[in-house]
Design a protein around this motif. Structure first.
Motif, PDB file in Angstrom:
ATOM      1  N   GLN A  20       0.849  -1.185   0.000  1.00 44.85           N
ATOM      2  CA  GLN A  20       0.000   0.000   0.000  1.00 44.85           C
ATOM      3  C   GLN A  20       0.888   1.239   0.000  1.00 44.85           C
ATOM      4  O   GLN A  20       1.890   1.296   0.688  1.00 44.85           O
ATOM      5  N   VAL A  26      -3.834   9.781  -2.771  1.00 48.08           N
ATOM      6  CA  VAL A  26      -4.337   8.565  -3.443  1.00 48.08           C
ATOM      7  C   VAL A  26      -3.640   7.337  -2.861  1.00 48.08           C
ATOM      8  O   VAL A  26      -2.413   7.238  -2.893  1.00 48.08           O
ATOM      9  N   THR A  28      -2.764   3.569  -3.182  1.00 47.68           N
ATOM     10  CA  THR A  28      -2.713   2.475  -4.161  1.00 47.68           C
ATOM     11  C   THR A  28      -2.409   1.185  -3.414  1.00 47.68           C
ATOM     12  O   THR A  28      -1.409   1.095  -2.698  1.00 47.68           O
ATOM     13  N   GLU A  45     -13.447  -5.487  -1.971  1.00 43.23           N
ATOM     14  CA  GLU A  45     -13.062  -4.176  -2.483  1.00 43.23           C
ATOM     15  C   GLU A  45     -13.885  -3.061  -1.825  1.00 43.23           C
ATOM     16  O   GLU A  45     -13.352  -2.011  -1.456  1.00 43.23           O
ATOM     17  N   ARG A  49     -12.298  -0.090   0.373  1.00 41.90           N
ATOM     18  CA  ARG A  49     -12.471   1.332   0.039  1.00 41.90           C
ATOM     19  C   ARG A  49     -13.025   2.109   1.224  1.00 41.90           C
ATOM     20  O   ARG A  49     -12.541   3.184   1.557  1.00 41.90           O
ATOM     21  N   ASP A  60      -8.732   9.216  -2.321  1.00 42.06           N
ATOM     22  CA  ASP A  60      -9.116   8.283  -3.387  1.00 42.06           C
ATOM     23  C   ASP A  60      -8.351   6.974  -3.188  1.00 42.06           C
ATOM     24  O   ASP A  60      -7.286   6.964  -2.558  1.00 42.06           O
ATOM     25  N   VAL A  61      -8.911   5.870  -3.723  1.00 42.66           N
ATOM     26  CA  VAL A  61      -8.286   4.563  -3.539  1.00 42.66           C
ATOM     27  C   VAL A  61      -8.181   3.855  -4.885  1.00 42.66           C
ATOM     28  O   VAL A  61      -9.139   3.853  -5.665  1.00 42.66           O
ATOM     29  N   ARG A  62      -7.026   3.288  -5.160  1.00 43.70           N
ATOM     30  CA  ARG A  62      -6.884   2.423  -6.348  1.00 43.70           C
ATOM     31  C   ARG A  62      -6.519   1.028  -5.873  1.00 43.70           C
ATOM     32  O   ARG A  62      -5.581   0.877  -5.094  1.00 43.70           O
ATOM     33  N   VAL A  63      -7.280   0.052  -6.350  1.00 43.83           N
ATOM     34  CA  VAL A  63      -7.055  -1.321  -5.887  1.00 43.83           C
ATOM     35  C   VAL A  63      -6.633  -2.203  -7.052  1.00 43.83           C
ATOM     36  O   VAL A  63      -7.328  -2.263  -8.062  1.00 43.83           O
ATOM     37  N   ALA A  64      -5.486  -2.863  -6.918  1.00 47.45           N
ATOM     38  CA  ALA A  64      -5.078  -3.869  -7.908  1.00 47.45           C
ATOM     39  C   ALA A  64      -5.214  -5.233  -7.237  1.00 47.45           C
ATOM     40  O   ALA A  64      -4.625  -5.470  -6.185  1.00 47.45           O
TER      41      ALA A  64
END
Ligand code: ADP
Length: 319
Positions: A20, A26, A28, A45, A49, A60-64
């Motif tokens: 993380q 942001v 990630t 997810e 979030r 903001d959140v980006r999830v891979a």
């Protein structure tokens, strides 16, 4: 290094997070979602979030999501002690699950008495391609890897912990790519060998086999405790040798008492999946490599109902 934003304190599934990084508000995140189905991933997810966005620095959140290292979906079958019919039930459960439309595999990890090659009629040694063992097809739609296929018949198996777990790794790392679910027949009992096999293979759920007698139930309770300590969800308890089925008239009588396991399951707050009578025909068919779950009649129906109940529990916990 800055404290991670998500920890087990604010996000219970934090052990799935691989990395993380917070930059410019942001976050990630890389997460391993191996073993979760589509609905489970969506829920994961969503929870991730909302936990992240509750943090004041995250806007903001980006999830891979990855599932690269996830092996097959394993369901372990265990028992507190030997002789309760765990292997017989595991074989028939696998066959009944296959009949219900799943692609099913079987890992026979019973280091003290690997009987699945006999029960499922697949004694042949598995081939290895690029060092990956190829499960052996059985006539019942279940493919099998067993410690019993790897050593000559009749050779006593007295594996010590590290050796057993090394051999088991070969089986779990076999070519299970086309299987929806793989049943694991664990060695009976609740000692260190079982503990390390469970920790290593990390089954998605566990089924416990017990007879109705109190003594066996005390052992079953130990098995429940073993799975709880290793965080393996318990799908439920199966009562085997529950009542005696008369070979000539089929009537079930109750020399040992019936229902003990169901009451025990309620006490231990685990689902009860169903019961099977003590039946000579079940034993004969099993010994002859012809699992009753593959045929017609009451035993096949009982196994089909047990398989459906186990599958429903599995879908519930993975949901
Ligand atoms: P475990 O894996 O718990 O040691 P097994 O599956 O090897 O037990 O079963 C022990 C013996 O009991 C085998 O001979 C098997 O055929 C027999 N058996 C298991 N379940 C039943 C049953 N419901 N009725 C009759 N015999 C059974």
């Amino acid at each position: 290094m800055a404290e991670p934003i998500l920890t087990s304190a604010n996000f219970p599934q934090a052990e799935r997070l691989r990395s993380q990084r917070l930059a410019g508000g942001v976050l990630t995140v890389v997460a391993d979602v191996g073993g979760l189905n589509e609905a489970g991933r969506a829920a994961f997810e969503r929870d991730l979030r909302s936990a992240a966005l509750a943090h004041p620095e995250v806007r903001d959140v980006r999830v891979a999501m990855t599932a690269a290292k996830s092996g097959p979906l394993l369901v372990a079958v265990g028992s507190g002690k030997g002789g309760v019919g765990k292997s017989t039930v595991a074989a028939n459960l696998a066959v009944a699950l296959a009949r219900s439309g799943l692609k099913v595999g079987m890992i026979d990890a019973d280091i003290y008495g690997p009987s699945q090659p006999t029960l499922l009629g697949a004694p042949r040694r598995p081939e290895a391609i690029d060092k990956v063992l190829q499960p052996v097809a059985t006539p019942f739609g279940v493919s099998l890897l067993s410690l019993g296929q790897l050593v000559p018949a009749g050779q006593a198996l007295a594996w010590r912990g590290p050796m057993a777990s090394g051999a088991l790794t070969q089986l779990t790392e076999g070519n299970w790519a086309d299987r929806d679910l793989v049943v694991v027949d664990l060695p009976p009992g609740t000692g260190d060998v079982q503990l390390s096999l469970i920790q290593k293979s990390r089954p998605a759920g566990a089924v416990i086999v017990s007879t109705p007698q109190d003594l066996s139930l005390i052992d079953a309770e130990r098995a429940v405790d073993l799975f709880r300590r290793t965080d393996v969800p318990i799908l439920g308890l199966i009562e085997n040798m529950s009542g005696y089925q008369c070979p000539s008239c089929g009537t079930v009588s109750d020399p040992f008492g019936q229902g003990g396991a169901e009451a025990g399951a309620a006490r231990m707050h685990i689902p009860f999946l169903g019961r099977l009578p003590l039946s000579a025909s079940l034993r004969e068919a099993s010994d002859a490599g012809s699992p009753p779950a593959a045929g017609d009649g009451p035993a096949a129906e009982a196994f089909a109902a047990i398989a459906a109940a186990a599958r429903a529990q599995l879908e519930k916990i993975r949901g």
